[in-house]
Design a protein around this motif. Sequence first.
Motif, PDB file in Angstrom:
ATOM      1  N   ALA A  28       0.829  -1.210   0.000  1.00  0.00           N
ATOM      2  CA  ALA A  28       0.000   0.000   0.000  1.00  0.00           C
ATOM      3  C   ALA A  28       0.861   1.257   0.000  1.00  0.00           C
ATOM      4  O   ALA A  28       0.549   2.226  -0.699  1.00  0.00           O
ATOM      5  CB  ALA A  28      -0.936  -0.009   1.207  1.00  0.00           C
ATOM      6  N   ALA A  29       1.934   1.238   0.748  1.00  0.00           N
ATOM      7  CA  ALA A  29       2.812   2.409   0.820  1.00  0.00           C
ATOM      8  C   ALA A  29       3.452   2.726  -0.530  1.00  0.00           C
ATOM      9  O   ALA A  29       3.760   3.882  -0.815  1.00  0.00           O
ATOM     10  CB  ALA A  29       3.889   2.188   1.878  1.00  0.00           C
ATOM     11  N   ALA A  30       3.615   1.714  -1.364  1.00  0.00           N
ATOM     12  CA  ALA A  30       4.282   1.895  -2.656  1.00  0.00           C
ATOM     13  C   ALA A  30       3.304   2.050  -3.821  1.00  0.00           C
ATOM     14  O   ALA A  30       3.729   2.121  -4.961  1.00  0.00           O
ATOM     15  CB  ALA A  30       5.192   0.700  -2.914  1.00  0.00           C
ATOM     16  N   SER A  31       1.995   2.121  -3.525  1.00  0.00           N
ATOM     17  CA  SER A  31       0.997   2.064  -4.592  1.00  0.00           C
ATOM     18  C   SER A  31      -0.088   3.114  -4.443  1.00  0.00           C
ATOM     19  O   SER A  31      -0.423   3.526  -3.339  1.00  0.00           O
ATOM     20  CB  SER A  31       0.332   0.683  -4.581  1.00  0.00           C
ATOM     21  OG  SER A  31       1.288  -0.344  -4.631  1.00  0.00           O
ATOM     22  N   ASP A  32      -0.657   3.489  -5.580  1.00  0.00           N
ATOM     23  CA  ASP A  32      -1.849   4.339  -5.579  1.00  0.00           C
ATOM     24  C   ASP A  32      -3.107   3.487  -5.579  1.00  0.00           C
ATOM     25  O   ASP A  32      -4.163   3.923  -5.140  1.00  0.00           O
ATOM     26  CB  ASP A  32      -1.873   5.245  -6.819  1.00  0.00           C
ATOM     27  CG  ASP A  32      -0.759   6.266  -6.806  1.00  0.00           C
ATOM     28  OD1 ASP A  32      -0.393   6.722  -5.702  1.00  0.00           O
ATOM     29  OD2 ASP A  32      -0.262   6.608  -7.887  1.00  0.00           O
ATOM     30  N   GLY A  33      -3.003   2.283  -6.118  1.00  0.00           N
ATOM     31  CA  GLY A  33      -4.134   1.381  -6.202  1.00  0.00           C
ATOM     32  C   GLY A  33      -3.671  -0.055  -6.105  1.00  0.00           C
ATOM     33  O   GLY A  33      -2.540  -0.373  -6.463  1.00  0.00           O
ATOM     34  N   LEU A  34      -4.550  -0.895  -5.596  1.00  0.00           N
ATOM     35  CA  LEU A  34      -4.194  -2.293  -5.406  1.00  0.00           C
ATOM     36  C   LEU A  34      -5.346  -3.189  -5.828  1.00  0.00           C
ATOM     37  O   LEU A  34      -6.507  -2.791  -5.768  1.00  0.00           O
ATOM     38  CB  LEU A  34      -3.853  -2.566  -3.944  1.00  0.00           C
ATOM     39  CG  LEU A  34      -2.627  -1.806  -3.465  1.00  0.00           C
ATOM     40  CD1 LEU A  34      -3.025  -0.597  -2.674  1.00  0.00           C
ATOM     41  CD2 LEU A  34      -1.716  -2.701  -2.679  1.00  0.00           C
ATOM     42  N   SER A  35      -4.990  -4.393  -6.203  1.00  0.00           N
ATOM     43  CA  SER A  35      -5.976  -5.398  -6.564  1.00  0.00           C
ATOM     44  C   SER A  35      -6.030  -6.425  -5.445  1.00  0.00           C
ATOM     45  O   SER A  35      -4.994  -6.960  -5.036  1.00  0.00           O
ATOM     46  CB  SER A  35      -5.560  -6.063  -7.878  1.00  0.00           C
ATOM     47  OG  SER A  35      -6.516  -7.017  -8.271  1.00  0.00           O
TER      48      SER A  35
END
Length: 104
Positions: A28-35
């Motif tokens: 989450a810290a490295a992403s704007d969105g996740l699947s």
Amino acid sequence: MDVIADTARKIAQKYRPLQAFNSVAEAAAASDGLSIVTPTTTHYELARLLLQQGKHVLVEKPMTDNAAQAAELVQFSQQNHCVLQVGHVERFNPVFRYLESVAT
């Protein structure tokens, strides 16, 4: 992230510059969105956590165990101005079919 860390590392190495993460928090810290591609029983908690952090979420079907949880996730997404989408819709998206054909 994969529950089998060795598998995640092997796949990340094979498809560099793909990165393997050790936790949901790290991803989450490295992403704007996740699947979210986990058992349905975990969808609500994971999606709620990510939406509250302002992350966009694509969750595989079924979205949650029940309609009340799904409604809450919609509220969280609206409150945090995040995209919340259920993944089965993309399976039939012609853009994804095209991308699959040219990605090889």
